[in-house]
Design a protein around this motif. Structure first.
Motif, PDB file in Angstrom:
ATOM      1  N   ASN A 197     -15.069  99.228  97.862  1.00  8.13           N
ATOM      2  CA  ASN A 197     -16.261  98.652  97.235  1.00  8.13           C
ATOM      3  C   ASN A 197     -16.826  99.576  96.146  1.00  8.13           C
ATOM      4  O   ASN A 197     -16.322 100.685  95.928  1.00  8.13           O
ATOM      5  CB  ASN A 197     -17.303  98.319  98.305  1.00  8.13           C
ATOM      6  CG  ASN A 197     -18.043  99.542  98.817  1.00  8.13           C
ATOM      7  OD1 ASN A 197     -17.576 100.669  98.703  1.00  8.13           O
ATOM      8  ND2 ASN A 197     -19.212  99.317  99.399  1.00  8.13           N
ATOM      9  N   PRO A 198     -17.898  99.156  95.426  1.00  2.66           N
ATOM     10  CA  PRO A 198     -18.405  99.961  94.301  1.00  2.66           C
ATOM     11  C   PRO A 198     -18.887 101.352  94.684  1.00  2.66           C
ATOM     12  O   PRO A 198     -18.677 102.307  93.924  1.00  2.66           O
ATOM     13  CB  PRO A 198     -19.555  99.099  93.758  1.00  2.66           C
ATOM     14  CG  PRO A 198     -19.221  97.708  94.149  1.00  2.66           C
ATOM     15  CD  PRO A 198     -18.546  97.829  95.483  1.00  2.66           C
ATOM     16  N   VAL A 199     -19.560 101.505  95.823  1.00  2.13           N
ATOM     17  CA  VAL A 199     -20.044 102.826  96.210  1.00  2.13           C
ATOM     18  C   VAL A 199     -18.872 103.787  96.392  1.00  2.13           C
ATOM     19  O   VAL A 199     -18.966 104.969  96.039  1.00  2.13           O
ATOM     20  CB  VAL A 199     -20.914 102.746  97.485  1.00  2.13           C
ATOM     21  CG1 VAL A 199     -21.238 104.131  98.024  1.00  2.13           C
ATOM     22  CG2 VAL A 199     -22.200 101.979  97.191  1.00  2.13           C
ATOM     23  N   ARG A 200     -17.765 103.293  96.923  1.00  2.13           N
ATOM     24  CA  ARG A 200     -16.590 104.148  97.078  1.00  2.13           C
ATOM     25  C   ARG A 200     -16.142 104.686  95.725  1.00  2.13           C
ATOM     26  O   ARG A 200     -15.859 105.884  95.581  1.00  2.13           O
ATOM     27  CB  ARG A 200     -15.446 103.369  97.729  1.00  2.13           C
ATOM     28  CG  ARG A 200     -14.187 104.211  97.902  1.00  2.13           C
ATOM     29  CD  ARG A 200     -13.023 103.402  98.451  1.00  2.13           C
ATOM     30  NE  ARG A 200     -11.876 104.280  98.666  1.00  2.13           N
ATOM     31  CZ  ARG A 200     -10.994 104.616  97.736  1.00  2.13           C
ATOM     32  NH1 ARG A 200     -11.126 104.147  96.498  1.00  2.13           N
ATOM     33  NH2 ARG A 200      -9.986 105.430  98.013  1.00  2.13           N
ATOM     34  N   ALA A 201     -16.069 103.830  94.723  1.00  7.52           N
ATOM     35  CA  ALA A 201     -15.630 104.268  93.394  1.00  7.52           C
ATOM     36  C   ALA A 201     -16.658 105.183  92.742  1.00  7.52           C
ATOM     37  O   ALA A 201     -16.314 106.224  92.161  1.00  7.52           O
ATOM     38  CB  ALA A 201     -15.365 103.048  92.517  1.00  7.52           C
ATOM     39  N   ALA A 202     -17.928 104.822  92.852  1.00  8.00           N
ATOM     40  CA  ALA A 202     -18.971 105.571  92.153  1.00  8.00           C
ATOM     41  C   ALA A 202     -19.211 106.943  92.763  1.00  8.00           C
ATOM     42  O   ALA A 202     -19.569 107.890  92.044  1.00  8.00           O
ATOM     43  CB  ALA A 202     -20.271 104.769  92.156  1.00  8.00           C
ATOM     44  N   SER A 203     -19.013 107.089  94.061  1.00  8.69           N
ATOM     45  CA  SER A 203     -19.348 108.350  94.732  1.00  8.69           C
ATOM     46  C   SER A 203     -18.465 109.507  94.291  1.00  8.69           C
ATOM     47  O   SER A 203     -18.843 110.676  94.435  1.00  8.69           O
ATOM     48  CB  SER A 203     -19.266 108.179  96.253  1.00  8.69           C
ATOM     49  OG  SER A 203     -17.935 107.894  96.654  1.00  8.69           O
ATOM     50  N   VAL A 244     -17.430 109.934  91.123  1.00 12.78           N
ATOM     51  CA  VAL A 244     -17.698 110.297  89.726  1.00 12.78           C
ATOM     52  C   VAL A 244     -19.183 110.421  89.405  1.00 12.78           C
ATOM     53  O   VAL A 244     -19.546 110.701  88.263  1.00 12.78           O
ATOM     54  CB  VAL A 244     -17.052 109.255  88.772  1.00 12.78           C
ATOM     55  CG1 VAL A 244     -15.542 109.252  88.928  1.00 12.78           C
ATOM     56  CG2 VAL A 244     -17.618 107.856  89.017  1.00 12.78           C
ATOM     57  N   SER A 245     -20.048 110.224  90.404  1.00 12.76           N
ATOM     58  CA  SER A 245     -21.482 110.255  90.122  1.00 12.76           C
ATOM     59  C   SER A 245     -22.240 110.537  91.411  1.00 12.76           C
ATOM     60  O   SER A 245     -21.640 110.674  92.483  1.00 12.76           O
ATOM     61  CB  SER A 245     -21.940 108.917  89.533  1.00 12.76           C
ATOM     62  OG  SER A 245     -21.753 107.859  90.467  1.00 12.76           O
ATOM     63  N   LEU A 257     -18.661 101.071  85.184  1.00 10.36           N
ATOM     64  CA  LEU A 257     -17.383 101.689  85.533  1.00 10.36           C
ATOM     65  C   LEU A 257     -16.195 100.765  85.311  1.00 10.36           C
ATOM     66  O   LEU A 257     -15.047 101.184  85.470  1.00 10.36           O
ATOM     67  CB  LEU A 257     -17.407 102.169  86.989  1.00 10.36           C
ATOM     68  CG  LEU A 257     -18.488 103.205  87.338  1.00 10.36           C
ATOM     69  CD1 LEU A 257     -18.437 103.538  88.826  1.00 10.36           C
ATOM     70  CD2 LEU A 257     -18.334 104.463  86.499  1.00 10.36           C
ATOM     71  N   GLY A 258     -16.462  99.505  84.972  1.00  6.65           N
ATOM     72  CA  GLY A 258     -15.377  98.559  84.736  1.00  6.65           C
ATOM     73  C   GLY A 258     -14.586  98.236  85.987  1.00  6.65           C
ATOM     74  O   GLY A 258     -13.353  98.160  85.963  1.00  6.65           O
ATOM     75  N   ILE A 259     -15.308  98.051  87.096  1.00  5.71           N
ATOM     76  CA  ILE A 259     -14.663  97.794  88.382  1.00  5.71           C
ATOM     77  C   ILE A 259     -15.129  96.446  88.924  1.00  5.71           C
ATOM     78  O   ILE A 259     -15.825  95.692  88.236  1.00  5.71           O
ATOM     79  CB  ILE A 259     -14.968  98.921  89.385  1.00  5.71           C
ATOM     80  CG1 ILE A 259     -16.489  99.068  89.593  1.00  5.71           C
ATOM     81  CG2 ILE A 259     -14.357 100.235  88.905  1.00  5.71           C
ATOM     82  CD1 ILE A 259     -16.882 100.096  90.636  1.00  5.71           C
TER      83      ILE A 259
END
Length: 514
Positions: A277-283, A285-286, A310-312
């Motif tokens: 999910n988005p939190v997984r990707a964002a965590s 890099v931010s 993030l284009g996700i």
């Protein structure tokens, strides 16, 4: 820190035991000072970590030293907690389940003993890290590839013994172990499979040998100490192709997981697929404050901002294809036909061929970049991983994801989710990120973890791997016939290790035995 003595010993007896250990490994490799012991405390501990403090550390350099230490431990009734490198982050790292154990640090046993290019396997010791093995293969310009976990700091053998995974065709790490050497709880030495023959030529070619196969006895157990293991490596493919898929809606999980799971079952996709999910990707890099600083769980609007910037998607999956060029190209077209009509866009695969520069995601090059996720909340960050095993059924998984997401939001914690799709199963990695310096958050995380264990069990899903603080409650969910499996494990433990010397309590085995 204050000095700790194993619960079964007095100070005088423990002092004699440490003297015996020093006679085996030398005084420099028995560590019992406060600063030394502090270095082995779980860096992600909920609290100060002292409830899992060790009493000392002993670091052997050879299998003969391990055997001698085990014999001395039996003489003095000193419990040992073996670690390969102590980097099992998110599961307790090097800390023992039972406070006061002596940590048996195998990190000095770090030799790559053999690499067989033709047969595609190696023989290594438990202190060999993923970085060590990669450097060894790279230095000899090997055409063999290895598999690495998302955070590759730890031991190749240690990760496999805890059934860790990677994301290549060889990513089920426990399946790549072929032939184990182990010291038993009485100090005896065993080789499994074909290695049971002196001078065996096929130790790392065939797992089973003659009679019962005992390799699995040493996975997630406390029945012995693994001192060597054969590991199968992947022959370099002719071509790879990779694509990142972004699914725009939360509800897309149902159909997307069904398609991906079918491709995995058929070995079109040969690796464990992470569907996150988005939190997984964002965590990675931010930090959270870049998206939301309000109370409670991060809202969907903030996740939508992550998606846009993030284009996700709401769910995201990375796919790699491996093999001969014609096979890879045919599988590319198959995947395009399955996903392009639903996603409404063309999929552009990135191809790699032999002699191109190494591709990190396909080849399994070690990295620790994923550890950045622990900085999500700020402070001294940490994470717990709860990953129950589920059937690979998209509708079932979507329904479960809704329930777990709602509970995260109810308690005010950010929902970090991924579903790792294996050959016949899915691991729902519900990662719990936290700030160790926030007592309210630490209490919430503990309650959240315990709730997730119970919630999963109510659906018939059980965790496959456990943190040292929760091993007993996870073991208790395996409750068929009033816990028959746990009784069997304890009976075997009592037979092999009557003094309960090796890692008492690991995975709920031998807990609270004198």
């Amino acid at each position: 820190m204050t000095s700790v003595v194993p619960r079964r010993l007095g100070e005088a007896a423990f002092a004699r035991a440490l003297a015996a250990f020093r006679s085996v490994v030398g005084k420099d490799w028995v560590l019992d000072g406060d600063e030394d012991r502090q270095a082995y405390i779980d860096p992600y501990a909920l609290g100060d970590g002292l409830d899992h403090d060790c009493s000392a550390v002993v670091a052997p350099a050879s299998v003969e030293e391990v055997r001698a230490i085990v014999r001395a431990a039996n003489t003095f009734k000193v419990p040992l907690w073996p670690v390969s490198r102590g980097k099992n982050l998110g599961y307790g790292a090097a800390s023992p389940t039972e406070r006061g154990n002596v940590i048996l640090d195998l990190g000095r046993m770090n030799r790559v003993l053999d690499v067989n290019e033709k047969q595609a396997h190696c023989l290594i010791e438990p202190g060999v890290s993923f970085f060590d093995l990669y450097a060894h293969l790279d230095a000899r310009k090997s055409r063999l590839w290895m598999s690495t976990p998302g955070n590759s700091w730890g031991s190749v053998i240690g990760n496999a013994l805890d059934r860790g995974i990677g994301y290549t065709p060889y990513g089920d790490h426990c399946e790549q172990i072929c032939g184990i050497e182990a010291v038993l709880p009485d100090g005896d030495l065993l080789r499994t499979g074909m290695g049971a023959m002196e001078g065996s030529a096929g130790w790392h070619a065939y797992k089973y040998g003659y009679g019962p196969g005992w390799d699995q006895m040493f996975f997630q157990s406390n029945f012995g100490i693994v001192t060597k293991a054969g590991v199968w490596l992947q022959p370099e493919p002719e071509m790879t192709a990779k694509i990142e898929l972004a699914f725009p809606k939360f509800e897309d999980a149902a159909w997307a997981i069904d398609i991906l799971a079918d491709l995995r079952r058929r070995d079109v996709i040969q690796h464990n697929i992470v569907f996150g999910n988005p939190v997984r990707a964002a965590s990675v890099v931010s930090q959270r404050a870049e998206w939301y600083e309000g109370p409670g769980a991060i809202p969907d609007k903030a996740c939508e901002a992550m998606i846009a910037k993030l284009g996700i998607g709401w769910w995201n999956a990375k796919i790699n294809l491996f093999g001969h060029a014609a096979t890879v190209k045919a599988h590319v077209e198959l995947i395009r036909g399955l996903f392009e009509p639903r996603l409404g866009r063309e999929l552009n695969f990135e191809l790699w061929q032999q002699d191109d520069p190494p591709d990190r995601s396909a080849r399994g090059i070690p990295t620790t970049i994923g550890l950045q996720s622990v900085n999500w909340y700020g402070g001294r960050g940490g994470h717990l991983s709860f990953a129950p095993v589920m059937p690979s059924d998209g509708a079932l998984i979507l329904d479960y994801a809704r329930k777990v997401k709602a509970y995260y939001e109810h308690v005010g914690h950010d929902y970090y989710a991924s579903f790792t799709i294996g050959r016949r199963h899915v691991n729902n990695v519900s990662l719990i990120l936290y700030d160790r310096d926030d007592p309210e958050m630490v209490a919430r995380v503990d309650a959240l973890y315990r709730h997730l264990v119970a919630e999963a069990a109510s659906h018939g899903f059980a965790e496959y791997r456990g943190h040292i603080s929760y091993m007993d409650i996870i073991a208790a969910t395996y409750d068929f016939n009033n816990g028959a499996l746990r009784r069997l494990n304890d009976r075997i433990k009592a037979c092999l290790d009557p003094n309960n010397i090796i890692a008492p309590g690991r995975n709920g085995i031998g807990t609270n035995r004198a």
